[in-house]
Motif scaffolding. Sequence first.
Motif, PDB file in Angstrom:
ATOM      1  N   THR A  45      25.512  36.570  90.327  1.00 26.92           N
ATOM      2  CA  THR A  45      25.380  37.924  90.881  1.00 26.92           C
ATOM      3  C   THR A  45      26.687  38.690  90.729  1.00 26.92           C
ATOM      4  OG1 THR A  45      23.731  37.119  92.455  1.00 26.92           O
ATOM      5  CG2 THR A  45      24.750  39.249  92.935  1.00 26.92           C
ATOM      6  N   LYS A  46      27.777  38.011  90.937  1.00 23.27           N
ATOM      7  CA  LYS A  46      29.103  38.632  90.782  1.00 23.27           C
ATOM      8  C   LYS A  46      29.299  39.106  89.340  1.00 23.27           C
ATOM      9  CE  LYS A  46      33.829  37.523  92.155  1.00 23.27           C
ATOM     10  NZ  LYS A  46      34.680  36.436  92.649  1.00 23.27           N
ATOM     11  N   SER A  47      28.945  38.266  88.396  1.00 24.11           N
ATOM     12  CA  SER A  47      29.048  38.622  86.982  1.00 24.11           C
ATOM     13  C   SER A  47      28.145  39.814  86.645  1.00 24.11           C
ATOM     14  CB  SER A  47      28.674  37.406  86.133  1.00 24.11           C
ATOM     15  OG  SER A  47      28.652  37.740  84.780  1.00 24.11           O
ATOM     16  N   MET A  48      26.933  39.783  87.154  1.00 29.13           N
ATOM     17  CA  MET A  48      26.011  40.901  86.906  1.00 29.13           C
ATOM     18  C   MET A  48      26.502  42.191  87.561  1.00 29.13           C
ATOM     19  SD  MET A  48      22.151  39.356  86.908  1.00 29.13           S
ATOM     20  CE  MET A  48      22.268  38.448  88.439  1.00 29.13           C
ATOM     21  N   THR A  49      27.166  42.062  88.692  1.00 29.58           N
ATOM     22  CA  THR A  49      27.718  43.243  89.362  1.00 29.58           C
ATOM     23  C   THR A  49      28.814  43.864  88.505  1.00 29.58           C
ATOM     24  OG1 THR A  49      27.156  42.313  91.522  1.00 29.58           O
ATOM     25  CG2 THR A  49      28.783  44.097  91.492  1.00 29.58           C
ATOM     26  N   ASP A  50      29.623  43.034  87.864  1.00 27.74           N
ATOM     27  CA  ASP A  50      30.632  43.547  86.930  1.00 27.74           C
ATOM     28  C   ASP A  50      29.962  44.319  85.797  1.00 27.74           C
ATOM     29  OD1 ASP A  50      32.629  42.333  88.422  1.00 27.74           O
ATOM     30  OD2 ASP A  50      32.789  40.586  87.097  1.00 27.74           O
ATOM     31  N   ASN A  91      17.692  42.133  87.951  1.00 24.48           N
ATOM     32  CA  ASN A  91      18.169  40.743  87.972  1.00 24.48           C
ATOM     33  C   ASN A  91      18.979  40.444  89.228  1.00 24.48           C
ATOM     34  OD1 ASN A  91      16.930  40.090  85.544  1.00 24.48           O
ATOM     35  ND2 ASN A  91      18.728  40.608  84.335  1.00 24.48           N
ATOM     36  N   ILE A  92      19.754  41.405  89.673  1.00 28.99           N
ATOM     37  CA  ILE A  92      20.514  41.222  90.918  1.00 28.99           C
ATOM     38  C   ILE A  92      19.542  41.089  92.094  1.00 28.99           C
ATOM     39  CG2 ILE A  92      22.075  42.351  92.571  1.00 28.99           C
ATOM     40  CD1 ILE A  92      23.603  43.466  90.097  1.00 28.99           C
ATOM     41  N   ARG A  93      18.526  41.951  92.137  1.00 28.73           N
ATOM     42  CA  ARG A  93      17.527  41.854  93.209  1.00 28.73           C
ATOM     43  C   ARG A  93      16.829  40.489  93.165  1.00 28.73           C
ATOM     44  NH1 ARG A  93      16.836  47.239  91.791  1.00 28.73           N
ATOM     45  NH2 ARG A  93      15.117  46.776  90.383  1.00 28.73           N
ATOM     46  N   GLN A  94      16.529  40.015  91.976  1.00 35.64           N
ATOM     47  CA  GLN A  94      15.877  38.710  91.825  1.00 35.64           C
ATOM     48  C   GLN A  94      16.773  37.597  92.371  1.00 35.64           C
ATOM     49  OE1 GLN A  94      12.707  38.361  90.858  1.00 35.64           O
ATOM     50  NE2 GLN A  94      12.848  36.197  91.290  1.00 35.64           N
ATOM     51  N   ASN A  95      18.069  37.674  92.116  1.00 30.63           N
ATOM     52  CA  ASN A  95      18.998  36.684  92.655  1.00 30.63           C
ATOM     53  C   ASN A  95      18.988  36.693  94.181  1.00 30.63           C
ATOM     54  OD1 ASN A  95      19.863  35.481  90.330  1.00 30.63           O
ATOM     55  ND2 ASN A  95      21.944  36.237  90.425  1.00 30.63           N
ATOM     56  N   VAL A  96      18.880  37.852  94.748  1.00 28.41           N
ATOM     57  CA  VAL A  96      18.843  37.960  96.206  1.00 28.41           C
ATOM     58  C   VAL A  96      17.585  37.270  96.729  1.00 28.41           C
ATOM     59  CG1 VAL A  96      18.604  39.561  98.149  1.00 28.41           C
ATOM     60  CG2 VAL A  96      20.239  40.045  96.335  1.00 28.41           C
TER      61      VAL A  96
END
Length: 101
Positions: A45-50, A91-96
């Motif tokens: 998630t951190k990587s995707m946030t970047d 993808n971030i939402r899916q990780n959550v």
Amino acid sequence: MLFLTLHNETDRMKAIDRIASLREQIAIMEARVKDPDAIKIINNTKSMTDELQSTVESLFKLHEVEYEKTGAFDMKKHEELIRKLDDIASNIRQNVLISDK
């Protein structure tokens, strides 16, 4: 998306604030989570946030340049980057959702 559509500075700031808030939430989770699988999700998630931030900044810059030149922003012209933004956010939402299980 609201900023790109409505050209409202408040919406631009909301996007920036939401990314900052996401980073804060990730930092809180990093400090508390010990489970290796959860740590992998957090790092992902951190990587995707970047990547999300980079994509948003690119779109904002394109918007600024294009709006300055033409008085408009052609969403179709930047469809690929906009789709990338949507995919990353999804993808971030899916990780959550995965981390809630």
